[in-house]
Write an enzyme that holds these catalytic residues in place. Sequence first.
Site, PDB file in Angstrom:
ATOM      1  N   GLU A  76       0.804  -1.222   0.000  1.00 40.29           N
ATOM      2  CA  GLU A  76       0.000   0.000   0.000  1.00 40.29           C
ATOM      3  C   GLU A  76       0.841   1.278   0.000  1.00 40.29           C
ATOM      4  OE1 GLU A  76      -4.206  -0.399   1.725  1.00 40.29           O
ATOM      5  OE2 GLU A  76      -2.876  -1.223   3.256  1.00 40.29           O
ATOM      6  N   HIS A  95      -0.849   5.426   7.652  1.00 42.82           N
ATOM      7  CA  HIS A  95      -1.932   4.477   7.385  1.00 42.82           C
ATOM      8  C   HIS A  95      -1.924   3.426   8.481  1.00 42.82           C
ATOM      9  CE1 HIS A  95      -4.704   1.737   5.599  1.00 42.82           C
ATOM     10  NE2 HIS A  95      -3.791   0.778   5.523  1.00 42.82           N
ATOM     11  N   HIS A  97      -4.614   0.528  11.080  1.00 37.84           N
ATOM     12  CA  HIS A  97      -5.851  -0.233  11.261  1.00 37.84           C
ATOM     13  C   HIS A  97      -6.258  -0.187  12.734  1.00 37.84           C
ATOM     14  CE1 HIS A  97      -3.419  -2.547   8.081  1.00 37.84           C
ATOM     15  NE2 HIS A  97      -4.214  -1.706   7.432  1.00 37.84           N
ATOM     16  N   HIS A 165     -11.342  -1.644   6.578  1.00 36.13           N
ATOM     17  CA  HIS A 165      -9.891  -1.666   6.400  1.00 36.13           C
ATOM     18  C   HIS A 165      -9.146  -0.881   7.475  1.00 36.13           C
ATOM     19  CE1 HIS A 165      -6.303  -0.819   3.454  1.00 36.13           C
ATOM     20  NE2 HIS A 165      -5.918  -1.349   4.593  1.00 36.13           N
TER      21      HIS A 165
END
Length: 244
Positions: A76, A95, A97, A165
């Site tokens: 990613e 980024h 989770h 996600h």
Amino acid sequence: MTDHKALLSDLVVASRILANEGICDAFGHISVRHPENPERFFLARAVAPELVTIEDIVEFNLDGTAVCDDRKPFLERFIHGTLMAARPDVQSVVHSHSRGVIPFGITDTPIRPLLHSCGVLGHEVPIWDAGDVFGDTNLLISSNDMGNDFAVKLGDGRAALMRGHGSTVVGRSIREAVYTAIYLDVNAQLQATAMQLGTVKYLTEGEIDLIQSRLGDAKPGEGYDRTWQYWARRAGFGSDAPVP
């Protein structure tokens, strides 16, 4: 230490902070734009954030291709390059989770700032759903096309959720991006708790604007720097602790 080396050292510390504060587990990543070449950025190779060292840092072009490195990259990495290409103001991208945020990406309840420290999130935290454009996928942003679509959803905001996600936040510095990522999760947890007690009184638009202005104008030692020092110490980086 040169400015270049100091920036990469901060990137390592940021990875360790995000892991220590529970924003990243074995997955997730943070990047920073190249200080001399805005068409490139730095991101660790594919390794758990808690294990990142300065030797793990790889230089990428904004299209996600490594400049000169054949080690396995994060799939990613396109999140980072496309956001930096779309937003010249973005210097760092996180980024993750983080678990507190996930429920808000799969329900009709939006995240709204309710604590002064969370005003950095802005007026809206949109939700990006990969299925809207790309149909059934593994939900990972694994191409520039997906990254560009996500960048449109983020717009000029600070944070966006990703259905099923996780989330991504941006900052004008590594320290701002780390702050925003941590307080996005703090706000999510507090909001979920507060909603069980009754009607929540959120920050007003004017309050959010004033909070963002204050953080943006903060002097060294205040705002992002103060929290950075606190989190860095918690992650094992004191004034005399070497960066691995």
